[in-house]
Design an enzyme around this catalytic site. Structure first.
Site, PDB file in Angstrom:
ATOM      1  N   GLY A  46       0.846  -1.198   0.000  1.00  0.00           N
ATOM      2  CA  GLY A  46       0.000   0.000   0.000  1.00  0.00           C
ATOM      3  C   GLY A  46       0.875   1.240   0.000  1.00  0.00           C
ATOM      4  O   GLY A  46       2.085   1.163   0.263  1.00  0.00           O
ATOM      5  N   GLN A  51       2.752  10.010   1.875  1.00  0.00           N
ATOM      6  CA  GLN A  51       4.050   9.321   1.873  1.00  0.00           C
ATOM      7  C   GLN A  51       4.909   9.745   0.680  1.00  0.00           C
ATOM      8  O   GLN A  51       6.116   9.534   0.692  1.00  0.00           O
ATOM      9  CB  GLN A  51       3.850   7.797   1.864  1.00  0.00           C
ATOM     10  CG  GLN A  51       3.200   7.275   3.146  1.00  0.00           C
ATOM     11  CD  GLN A  51       3.037   5.784   3.125  1.00  0.00           C
ATOM     12  OE1 GLN A  51       2.057   5.268   2.579  1.00  0.00           O
ATOM     13  NE2 GLN A  51       3.986   5.074   3.705  1.00  0.00           N
ATOM     14  N   CYS A  89       5.860  -0.161   7.576  1.00  0.00           N
ATOM     15  CA  CYS A  89       5.451   1.082   6.911  1.00  0.00           C
ATOM     16  C   CYS A  89       6.598   1.523   6.008  1.00  0.00           C
ATOM     17  O   CYS A  89       7.748   1.575   6.459  1.00  0.00           O
ATOM     18  CB  CYS A  89       5.154   2.155   7.963  1.00  0.00           C
ATOM     19  SG  CYS A  89       4.587   3.722   7.249  1.00  0.00           S
ATOM     20  N   LEU A  90       6.287   1.856   4.770  1.00  0.00           N
ATOM     21  CA  LEU A  90       7.339   2.275   3.842  1.00  0.00           C
ATOM     22  C   LEU A  90       7.966   3.596   4.288  1.00  0.00           C
ATOM     23  O   LEU A  90       9.066   3.923   3.857  1.00  0.00           O
ATOM     24  CB  LEU A  90       6.768   2.403   2.424  1.00  0.00           C
ATOM     25  CG  LEU A  90       6.255   1.084   1.812  1.00  0.00           C
ATOM     26  CD1 LEU A  90       5.686   1.337   0.420  1.00  0.00           C
ATOM     27  CD2 LEU A  90       7.337   0.012   1.764  1.00  0.00           C
ATOM     28  N   HIS A 131      -4.609   0.995   7.648  1.00  0.00           N
ATOM     29  CA  HIS A 131      -3.270   1.607   7.720  1.00  0.00           C
ATOM     30  C   HIS A 131      -3.191   2.810   6.760  1.00  0.00           C
ATOM     31  O   HIS A 131      -2.684   3.880   7.130  1.00  0.00           O
ATOM     32  CB  HIS A 131      -2.230   0.535   7.361  1.00  0.00           C
ATOM     33  CG  HIS A 131      -0.802   0.980   7.384  1.00  0.00           C
ATOM     34  ND1 HIS A 131       0.117   0.513   8.302  1.00  0.00           N
ATOM     35  CD2 HIS A 131      -0.117   1.836   6.589  1.00  0.00           C
ATOM     36  CE1 HIS A 131       1.294   1.070   8.071  1.00  0.00           C
ATOM     37  NE2 HIS A 131       1.183   1.882   7.024  1.00  0.00           N
ATOM     38  N   GLU A 132      -3.708   2.636   5.538  1.00  0.00           N
ATOM     39  CA  GLU A 132      -3.619   3.729   4.544  1.00  0.00           C
ATOM     40  C   GLU A 132      -4.546   4.891   4.917  1.00  0.00           C
ATOM     41  O   GLU A 132      -4.174   6.063   4.771  1.00  0.00           O
ATOM     42  CB  GLU A 132      -3.951   3.217   3.130  1.00  0.00           C
ATOM     43  CG  GLU A 132      -3.054   2.091   2.623  1.00  0.00           C
ATOM     44  CD  GLU A 132      -1.575   2.343   2.793  1.00  0.00           C
ATOM     45  OE1 GLU A 132      -1.153   3.517   2.758  1.00  0.00           O
ATOM     46  OE2 GLU A 132      -0.827   1.360   2.987  1.00  0.00           O
ATOM     47  N   HIS A 135      -2.937   6.962   7.402  1.00  0.00           N
ATOM     48  CA  HIS A 135      -1.981   7.918   6.804  1.00  0.00           C
ATOM     49  C   HIS A 135      -2.706   9.173   6.343  1.00  0.00           C
ATOM     50  O   HIS A 135      -2.197  10.291   6.494  1.00  0.00           O
ATOM     51  CB  HIS A 135      -1.290   7.294   5.579  1.00  0.00           C
ATOM     52  CG  HIS A 135      -0.058   6.507   5.891  1.00  0.00           C
ATOM     53  ND1 HIS A 135       1.020   7.046   6.537  1.00  0.00           N
ATOM     54  CD2 HIS A 135       0.287   5.215   5.617  1.00  0.00           C
ATOM     55  CE1 HIS A 135       1.975   6.122   6.655  1.00  0.00           C
ATOM     56  NE2 HIS A 135       1.559   4.998   6.116  1.00  0.00           N
TER      57      HIS A 135
END
Ligand code: K1U
Ligand code: ZN
Length: 189
Positions: A46, A51, A89-90, A131-132, A135
């Protein structure tokens, strides 16, 4: 298409709420295409607009080869049953922790054609959607950890963060070795 830089923990944009997308334009479609390319390159499942330094309320997800674009997503139902599983997490490379979340969610969103839809999600898709959407609301998975676990995760991050001057992860410039190191430990190439 382009591989975009990824903002990492410490960049204020990761703590800002996003702005709803008023219209799905070609510029939004180009951003979505670039986000998919960036997510694939970083080997994630994702990626949310903040991000990559953008303030639009949108995210991309791909699990088991199924791409999903969520524009202006909102969670409209959450199960009372919870599930605990490991997240990464990226924007916080190499840090993983167990997070408890509702096991199932219903999300309302807009697609790339500008049409509203609802998706009922379970398991990893439900987790990734939450999670997204977090963000997009300026929340990170670290916010769900106990003080003890968050302190430990932040201490580990302190040792990593000097690799990202200006809070920028230059995704396209990462060597194959770096990309492999950032992968989730269970993943195989
Ligand atoms: O938004 C992101 O930072 C991407 C993130 C999404 C995510 C992973 C795991 C659970 C929920 C959401 C990632 O893709 S992290 C890398 C990854 O592929 C992964 C990490 C842990 C478990 C499963 C996958
Ligand atoms: Zn993340």
């Amino acid at each position: 298409m382009s591989i975009l830089d990824i903002r990492v923990l410490g960049d204020p944009i990761l703590r800002q709420a996003t702005t709803p997308v008023a219209e799905v334009t070609d510029e939004i479609r180009r951003l979505v295409a670039d986000m998919f390319e960036t997510m694939h390159h970083a080997r994630g499942i994702g990626l949310a607009a903040p991000q990559v330094g953008r303030t639009e309320r949108l995210a991309v997800i791909e699990i088991d080869g199924e791409p999903l674009v969520v524009i202006n997503p909102e969670i409209v139902e959450r199960s009372s049953t919870k599930d605990k599983a490991e997240e990464g997490c990226l924007s916080i490379p190499d840090i993983y922790a167990d997070v408890e979340r509702p096991k199932e969610v219903v999300v309302r969103a807009t697609d790339l054609d500008g049409n509203e839809y609802e998706i009922e999600a379970t398991e990893l898709l439900a987790r990734c959607l939450q999670h997204e959407i977090d963000h997009l609301d300026g929340r990170l998975f670290l916010d769900y950890l106990s003080v003890l676990k968050r302190t430990a995760a932040l201490a580990k991050w302190k040792l990593e963060q000097n690799k990202y001057p200006g809070f920028i992860r230059h995704t396209a410039l990462e060597t194959p070795e770096e990309r492999k190191r950032h992968e989730h430990p269970d993943e195989e190439l």
